[in-house]
Design a protein around this motif. Structure first.
Motif, mmCIF file in Angstrom:
data_model
loop_
_atom_site.group_PDB
_atom_site.id
_atom_site.type_symbol
_atom_site.label_atom_id
_atom_site.label_comp_id
_atom_site.label_asym_id
_atom_site.label_seq_id
_atom_site.Cartn_x
_atom_site.Cartn_y
_atom_site.Cartn_z
ATOM 1 N N GLU B 24 0.846 -1.191 0.086
ATOM 2 C CA GLU B 24 0.234 -0.058 -0.310
ATOM 3 C C GLU B 24 0.887 1.165 -0.340
ATOM 4 O OE1 GLU B 24 -3.435 0.370 0.218
ATOM 5 O OE2 GLU B 24 -3.347 -2.188 -0.434
ATOM 6 N N LYS B 27 1.462 2.575 -3.523
ATOM 7 C CA LYS B 27 0.140 2.684 -4.559
ATOM 8 C C LYS B 27 -0.135 4.573 -4.431
ATOM 9 C CE LYS B 27 -2.321 -1.157 -4.336
ATOM 10 N NZ LYS B 27 -3.416 -2.535 -3.227
ATOM 11 N N PRO B 28 -0.400 4.372 -5.732
ATOM 12 C CA PRO B 28 -1.300 6.047 -5.212
ATOM 13 C C PRO B 28 -2.122 6.641 -4.501
ATOM 14 C CG PRO B 28 -1.928 5.027 -7.362
ATOM 15 C CD PRO B 28 -1.224 3.874 -6.748
ATOM 16 N N LYS B 29 -1.641 8.121 -4.098
ATOM 17 C CA LYS B 29 -2.256 8.650 -2.851
ATOM 18 C C LYS B 29 -4.191 8.842 -3.211
ATOM 19 C CE LYS B 29 1.347 7.915 -0.923
ATOM 20 N NZ LYS B 29 1.886 6.919 -2.007
ATOM 21 N N LEU B 30 -5.408 8.906 -2.346
ATOM 22 C CA LEU B 30 -6.081 8.802 -2.748
ATOM 23 C C LEU B 30 -6.732 9.942 -1.901
ATOM 24 C CD1 LEU B 30 -7.614 5.315 -1.227
ATOM 25 C CD2 LEU B 30 -7.254 5.439 -3.152
#
Lengths: 324, 186, 388
Positions: B24, B27-30
């Motif tokens: 995680e 992974k790209p930030k939300l």
């Protein structure tokens, strides 16, 4: 000038001053790093607004903490209450002194460096205990009780693993221990993997980091021993926590990973890299695992780490005797 | 032996957990960085109610002043005033031929019977919404018989005082119509 | 403890009352957990008596967020009371919406079009998933794991986006109406929902890897707070708390309302009744809710979403009615007495959290403080629902 620099006392003062700067700077960097790590793990950007990528955020936070009013709770034992955070931070520079960042970059080369670090970092327990007692807060009291039993318990496996390395190197001098491990293949890590794992677990517990952060278990004790501290009182506790993390990771780097040794261009930078890698691992732990329960925490220590540590120590001694 | 296997399995579970957070991490930030970016689903946000203009006249709402919305509002935040023009009302004596009209106020809970249906035409004077007490339930909009109310899509309403949230929806409608006409004219 | 030693802080009525009736011999510590405490999730207060770290006695103190919902029912018309339902349990607002709307429909004999029933099932189950997701994160927060709640929120955020499309709000929904729902679901809603369900199903194994299998979590949940069926019965526990103890009681299955009898789903139950079982039941329920939504989407009929022949004003005949639905926390019941006026004569709300909290005092006796927190988290309490 050179004569003055050769004076050990002057060296010591310079080292202490440099270390204080190092401590402050590292505190800021670590706060920023921790928040970035947790942000990235949780798919958030972390601090972002103050400075580029939030780099100045810890500075702003520090300023805020310094500017805040220092509140003493009603019924608190005022001298003890305010002595605690100071006592928590005070031994930090001393603990840094014997840690060799490179053969030359050592605050003070001591024959009993390991013992000095362990002894002075043990003072932190006293600080937590005073904080809990002086706060006149039941949560703080519970947190302090937890801190004491946890620290007392986990100092034993820490010592047992350190002893293994001391047996191997035949010295308690951190420079000598590091000097023995030149070349990545000679690192104690490969000889004593079990000791390293145990050291790391005990170190996490000793610095009260999650999953062993029982003294300040947020969901149970609100903030444990520093529930009642405001402003820089709290700030000093936090600074001390991060500093002890660096100290213990520095020790791990020296004891198990050859200190300044590295595959290429050995030097103090390798030490810093190792320390920060281990700190990152500690943060990774913290933001992944739930917190253990208090009795489980002590069970891990008394039922697993200490017998294993003793067995490991015995085996080390035996092998040293047979080989040496 | 079984205990040892169990222990190793347990320890492995920690590694698995760390693997998850480790993946995680990259992974790209939300997060949507608010002032620089905005979320893209504000079109479905249900804000406070707003008057809807007639098709033929952007300055006049469809409202027939029946008061159902006022009566249904659970928080009592709607109120409207109107006057009646036309038959059934006495012409005022004297004056320069101007109509002087009795103003009627519809307040929450004031409607006891269905509004009169005559040829007399009712004119809306003001339509007030006290947004401070609104709970955004949407009962006013849904129960309007002539669809004169709609939800505004304003999610970023801010103000410095409570008074700023006491809207006159009629004035809002007129201001909006005027500004859109201004845009057209320009 | 002597008053002087307390520096004048003698505590309020509850603490004093607790102190005078407590069981200890003087060596115990009276601790107020809450009303401001990180793991009471709101303004619940529990007075506990600690012997070291062991909880000798615990007593929940309620009323900090009492908002007189039942009294408000008596002074508002049937329609005006609707928005209150989203505020009772804000995490499963649609469950409460449904219970109240269903009660009034039963009282007045209003027909609900079939499409509306399916829309209700879809949205209510979606809301149940979001509620369980929040519980999942918050429970792990209680256990000291900070990261899972953010992962849960990533999914919950998508659910809220989807629900916002039809309800217009993100938390305190007021979507159901007497005789249907307030807005139809469109193509975009269905396609987004299907995409979400597929993505969510793929994400559940990650949740299990991160949390369910974790050694520390199992140590904190397994054999903690074992809840016997007999105790559930005494306190009237329902929902996942009861099902965790092995009783397969689910209102959706045993008193099927709406179209639940046309849908195929399992009622997950636990075995031992410990915190881990309650955890497993809730996670399994999320999967079942996904199943229900998928079936409901497949079966979704055409037609009106609101009964076209509704009366102008909702004034029922004198009478009384009870209607219950399965909420995320258990059985939600609404009891209405009508005297023929536009307002209910009496309105009673049966909230599952109230019953579930009641057993905490008995269940937490003799446990460690950390376990008591774990037990409280596993009951999935929503404090506003307890006080109503």
């Amino acid at each position: 000038m050179t004569a003055l620099l050769a004076n050990p006392l002057v060296q010591l003062v310079i080292a202490l001053l440099a270390l204080l700067g190092f401590v402050g700077l590292n505190g800021l960097v670590l706060v920023w790093m921790e928040r970035k790590v947790v942000g990235f793990i949780q798919r958030r950007p972390g601090p972002f607004e103050v400075g580029p990528h939030g780099l100045l955020q810890p500075l702003a936070d520090a300023l805020k903490l310094i500017g805040k009013q220092l509140v003493t709770p009603r019924g608190a034992d005022r001298p003890l209450f305010w002595l605690a955070p100071i006592l928590s931070v005070m031994p930090v520079p001393l603990c840094f002194l014997p840690i060799p960042f490179s053969p030359l970059l050592t605050g003070m080369e001591l024959n009993v460096g390991v013992v000095l670090i362990l002894a002075f970092s043990g003072l932190n327990v006293l600080a937590l205990c005073l904080a809990g007692w002086g706060s006149n807060n039941k949560y703080s009291l519970l947190g302090a009780a937890r801190a004491v039993s946890q620290s007392v318990a986990y100092e034993i496996p820490l010592l047992l693993t350190v002893l293994c390395i001391a047996f191997q190197s035949g010295s308690l001098n951190l420079n000598v221990i590091a000097g023995h491990q030149s070349g990545i293949l000679h690192w104690n890590l490969w000889v004593q993997p079990l000791a390293f794992v145990m050291f790391f677990i005990a170190a996490t517990a000793e610095t009260n980091r999650a999953p062993f952060d029982l003294p300040e278990a947020e969901s149970e004790l609100t903030a444990g021993h520093h529930t009642e501290y405001s402003g820089m009182g709290f700030g000093l506790f936090m600074l001390a926590e991060y500093m002890y993390m660096i100290i213990i990771c520095g020790m791990a780097a020296v004891l198990f990973m050859g200190g300044w040794d590295g595959p290429v261009a050995p030097g103090w930078w390798w030490m810093v890299i190792k320390i920060y890698a281990m700190l990152a691992a500690m943060m990774w732990f913290r933001w992944t695992f739930p917190r253990v329960r208090f009795d489980q925490l002590l069970n891990v220590c008394w039922k697993w780490l200490i017998p294993l540590g003793l067995a490991n120590l015995l085996a080390t001694a035996l092998i040293m005797k047979l080989v040496g | 032996m079984a205990t040892l296997g169990q222990t190793i399995k347990s320890l492995w579970s920690m590694v698995v957990g760390m693997k998850v957070t480790g993946i995680e991490f990259f992974k790209p930030k939300l997060t949507v960085h608010y002032p620089r970016k905005e979320v893209d689903n504000l079109g479905t946000y249900r804000g406070h109610c707003d008057l809807v203009a007639r098709e033929d006249d952007p300055l006049t709402p469809k409202c027939i002043m029946c008061g159902i919305c006022v009566d249904n509002c659970p928080s009592g935040c709607l109120s409207l005033t109107m006057h009646v023009v036309g038959e059934g009302k006495p012409r005022p004596a004297g004056g320069a031929g101007e109509l002087m009209l009795a103003q009627e106020v519809i307040l929450p809970g004031s409607i006891k019977k269905a509004p009169p249906t005559g040829k007399a035409e009712r004119v809306l004077d003001s339509f007030r919404l006290n947004y401070n007490y609104c709970s955004l339930c949407g009962l006013c909009v849904q129960n309007c018989p002539v669809s004169s109310l709609a939800w505004s899509r304003e999610a970023y309403l801010v103000g410095r005082s409570r008074q700023e949230f006491e809207f006159d929806l009629l004035a809002r409608l007129r201001a909006k119509a005027a500004s859109s006409q201004g845009v057209k004219a320009a | 403890m002597a008053l002087e030693a307390n520096y004048g802080m003698v505590g309020d009525f509850y603490t004093q009352n607790f102190t005078t009736t407590h069981t200890g011999d003087g060596d115990t510590l009276i601790l107020n957990l809450g009303p401001q405490h990180p793991s009471t999730h709101g303004v619940l207060r529990v007075v506990v008596e600690l012997d070291g770290e062991y909880v000798k006695k615990a007593e929940p103190v309620l009323g900090y967020i009492h908002r007189m919902h039942e009294k408000m029912g008596e002074v508002k018309t049937y329609l005006q009371y609707l928005p209150n339902m989203g505020r009772v349990d804000y995490l499963h607002a649609l469950g409460w919406n449904w219970a109240y709307v269903g009660a009034v429909e039963k009282l007045m004999g209003i027909e609900v079009p079939e499409r509306a029933e399916f829309i209700r099932v879809i949205t209510c189950e979606l809301n149940r998933i979001s509620s369980h997701l929040l519980w999942w994160g918050a429970y792990l927060l209680d256990l000291g794991a900070f990261t899972p709640i953010l992962y849960a929120f990533a999914d919950r955020e998508r659910i809220m986006d989807i629900l916002q499309m039809v309800t217009g709000s993100r938390l305190t929904y007021c979507y159901y109406r007497f005789g249907g729902v307030s807005a139809d679901i469109g193509e975009k809603f269905i396609s987004d929902l299907r995409a979400f369900l597929a993505q969510f199903k793929a994400r559940i194994p990650m949740f299990h890897e991160l949390v369910t299998g974790n050694m520390i979590l199992r140590g904190r949940c397994v054999d903690i707070g074992v809840l016997p069926v007999e105790m559930c019965r005494r306190y009237g526990a329902t929902g996942p708390v009861l099902r965790g103890s092995g009783v397969a009681y689910d209102v959706r299955r045993f008193e099927p309302y709406s179209v639940y009898d046309q849908l195929d789903f399992d009622v997950p139950v636990g075995k031992a009744g410990d915190a881990m079982d309650r955890y497993d039941v809730r996670v399994a329920e999320m999967v079942q809710s996904v199943r229900i939504i998928e079936q409901a989407l497949d079966k979704l009929p055409e037609g009106p979403f609101l009964n076209p022949d509704l009366p102008d004003r909702f004034i029922p005949e004198p009478g009384e009615v009870y209607y219950s639905v399965e909420g995320a926390r258990g059985k939600i019941g609404v009891y209405i007495v009508s005297d023929g006026s536009p307002k209910p004569y009496r309105l009673k709300l049966r909230s599952p959290s109230f019953s579930n909290l009641s057993l905490f005092a008995e269940l937490s006796q003799g446990t460690l403080l950390g376990d008591a927190i774990s037990i409280m988290g596993s009951l999935d309490l929503v404090i506003p629902e307890i006080d109503r």
